[in-house]
Scaffold this active site. Structure first.
Site, PDB file in Angstrom:
ATOM      1  CB  CYS A   4      -0.906  -0.005   1.232  1.00  0.00           C
ATOM      2  SG  CYS A   4      -1.749   1.560   1.512  1.00  0.00           S
ATOM      3  CB  CYS A   7       1.100   1.172   4.328  1.00  0.00           C
ATOM      4  SG  CYS A   7      -0.495   0.780   5.089  1.00  0.00           S
ATOM      5  CG  ASP A  30      -2.573  14.657  -4.258  1.00  0.00           C
ATOM      6  OD1 ASP A  30      -3.553  14.038  -3.821  1.00  0.00           O
ATOM      7  OD2 ASP A  30      -2.045  14.417  -5.381  1.00  0.00           O
ATOM      8  CG  HIS A  46      -4.122  -0.659   5.158  1.00  0.00           C
ATOM      9  ND1 HIS A  46      -3.746   0.032   4.015  1.00  0.00           N
ATOM     10  CD2 HIS A  46      -5.189  -1.419   4.803  1.00  0.00           C
ATOM     11  CE1 HIS A  46      -4.546  -0.321   3.025  1.00  0.00           C
ATOM     12  NE2 HIS A  46      -5.433  -1.197   3.473  1.00  0.00           N
ATOM     13  CG  ASN A  87     -12.659  10.883  -3.924  1.00  0.00           C
ATOM     14  OD1 ASN A  87     -13.742  11.452  -4.045  1.00  0.00           O
ATOM     15  ND2 ASN A  87     -11.534  11.425  -4.353  1.00  0.00           N
ATOM     16  N   GLY A  93     -14.532   7.057  -7.210  1.00  0.00           N
ATOM     17  CA  GLY A  93     -13.243   7.027  -7.904  1.00  0.00           C
ATOM     18  C   GLY A  93     -12.049   6.940  -6.980  1.00  0.00           C
ATOM     19  CG  HIS A  98      -3.925   3.983   3.712  1.00  0.00           C
ATOM     20  ND1 HIS A  98      -2.899   3.274   4.301  1.00  0.00           N
ATOM     21  CD2 HIS A  98      -4.237   4.968   4.598  1.00  0.00           C
ATOM     22  CE1 HIS A  98      -2.614   3.786   5.486  1.00  0.00           C
ATOM     23  NE2 HIS A  98      -3.409   4.832   5.685  1.00  0.00           N
ATOM     24  CG  HIS A 100      -6.951   9.323   0.839  1.00  0.00           C
ATOM     25  ND1 HIS A 100      -7.081   8.028   0.408  1.00  0.00           N
ATOM     26  CD2 HIS A 100      -7.293  10.098  -0.211  1.00  0.00           C
ATOM     27  CE1 HIS A 100      -7.477   8.006  -0.853  1.00  0.00           C
ATOM     28  NE2 HIS A 100      -7.625   9.260  -1.255  1.00  0.00           N
ATOM     29  CG  HIS A 102      -8.426  14.525  -1.449  1.00  0.00           C
ATOM     30  ND1 HIS A 102      -7.453  14.493  -2.426  1.00  0.00           N
ATOM     31  CD2 HIS A 102      -9.013  13.303  -1.465  1.00  0.00           C
ATOM     32  CE1 HIS A 102      -7.455  13.296  -3.011  1.00  0.00           C
ATOM     33  NE2 HIS A 102      -8.397  12.549  -2.449  1.00  0.00           N
TER      34      HIS A 102
HETATM   35  P1  5GP Z   1      -8.177   9.273  -4.371  1.00  0.00           P
HETATM   36  O1  5GP Z   1      -8.541   9.334  -5.810  1.00  0.00           O
HETATM   37  O2  5GP Z   1      -7.902   7.856  -3.927  1.00  0.00           O
HETATM   38  O3  5GP Z   1      -9.151   9.993  -3.488  1.00  0.00           O
HETATM   39  O4  5GP Z   1      -6.854  10.128  -4.219  1.00  0.00           O
HETATM   40  C1  5GP Z   1      -5.572   9.594  -4.185  1.00  0.00           C
HETATM   41  C2  5GP Z   1      -4.620  10.770  -4.236  1.00  0.00           C
HETATM   42  O5  5GP Z   1      -3.334  10.296  -3.886  1.00  0.00           O
HETATM   43  C3  5GP Z   1      -4.508  11.426  -5.625  1.00  0.00           C
HETATM   44  O6  5GP Z   1      -4.855  12.807  -5.524  1.00  0.00           O
HETATM   45  C4  5GP Z   1      -3.031  11.213  -5.998  1.00  0.00           C
HETATM   46  O7  5GP Z   1      -2.468  12.319  -6.679  1.00  0.00           O
HETATM   47  C5  5GP Z   1      -2.374  10.994  -4.647  1.00  0.00           C
HETATM   48  N1  5GP Z   1      -1.207  10.136  -4.679  1.00  0.00           N
HETATM   49  C6  5GP Z   1      -1.102   8.916  -5.288  1.00  0.00           C
HETATM   50  N2  5GP Z   1       0.115   8.390  -5.103  1.00  0.00           N
HETATM   51  C7  5GP Z   1       0.819   9.300  -4.366  1.00  0.00           C
HETATM   52  C8  5GP Z   1       2.158   9.316  -3.846  1.00  0.00           C
HETATM   53  O8  5GP Z   1       2.961   8.407  -4.037  1.00  0.00           O
HETATM   54  N3  5GP Z   1       2.512  10.414  -3.132  1.00  0.00           N
HETATM   55  C9  5GP Z   1       1.654  11.451  -2.886  1.00  0.00           C
HETATM   56  N4  5GP Z   1       2.114  12.482  -2.172  1.00  0.00           N
HETATM   57  N5  5GP Z   1       0.379  11.459  -3.355  1.00  0.00           N
HETATM   58  C10 5GP Z   1      -0.028  10.406  -4.086  1.00  0.00           C
HETATM   59 ZN    ZN Z   2      -2.235   1.384   3.691  1.00  0.00          ZN
END
Ligand code: 5GP
Ligand code: ZN
Length: 118
Positions: A4, A7, A30, A46, A87, A93, A98, A100, A102
């Site tokens: 992950c 993680c 991000d 996690h 999300n 989407g 994991h 989170h 925003h």
């Molecule tokens: P989700 O679509 O799952 O709500 O958002 C995942 C977010 O994680 C996206 O905005 C993407 O840009 C961010 N993200 C994905 N991989 C990484 C990473 O390795 N490092 C950082 N800092 N952000 C990430």
């Molecule tokens: Zn995780």
């Protein structure tokens, strides 16, 4: 969870620009920001969805709320405002499985959703 990405960030195994952390949660920028301020808040352990955060007995949720409060101030968003969103699952989407939150700010963020259909 060994495979992950969040993680790995929480464990310091891949780098991230960390802006806040405590015992239970952390916040980092991000990698593909959608606004001048785009910070992700995660539980350090996690959990897949936001709903699972309650399983932590409230400590993780309280940490996340405290972190958001502090980062809103440190990023200078108190007066101009901000949006927090999470999300969860395919309809939203969710890309990283994991949990989170925003935090977005630093510009006019427009309508809550691009489509107005309910
Ligand atoms: P989700 O679509 O799952 O709500 O958002 C995942 C977010 O994680 C996206 O905005 C993407 O840009 C961010 N993200 C994905 N991989 C990484 C990473 O390795 N490092 C950082 N800092 N952000 C990430
Ligand atoms: Zn995780």
């Amino acid at each position: 969870m060994t495979d992950c990405i969040f993680c790995k960030i929480a464990g310091g195994r891949i780098p991230a620009e960390v802006v806040w952390q405590d015992e239970h949660a952390m916040a980092f920028r991000d990698i593909q920001p959608l606004a001048p301020v785009h910070v992700l808040f995660i539980p350090k352990r996690h959990l897949e969805t936001f709903a699972e955060l309650a399983d932590g007995g409230g400590a993780v949720l309280l940490s996340l709320a405290r972190g958001i409060k502090e980062v809103v101030v440190s990023e200078g968003l108190t007066r101009t405002g901000y949006r927090i969103l999470s999300n969860n699952g395919p309809d939203a989407g969710q890309e990283v499985l994991h949990a989170h939150i925003h935090l977005l700010g630093g510009r006019d963020l427009g309508p809550m959703l691009t489509e107005t259909k309910g």
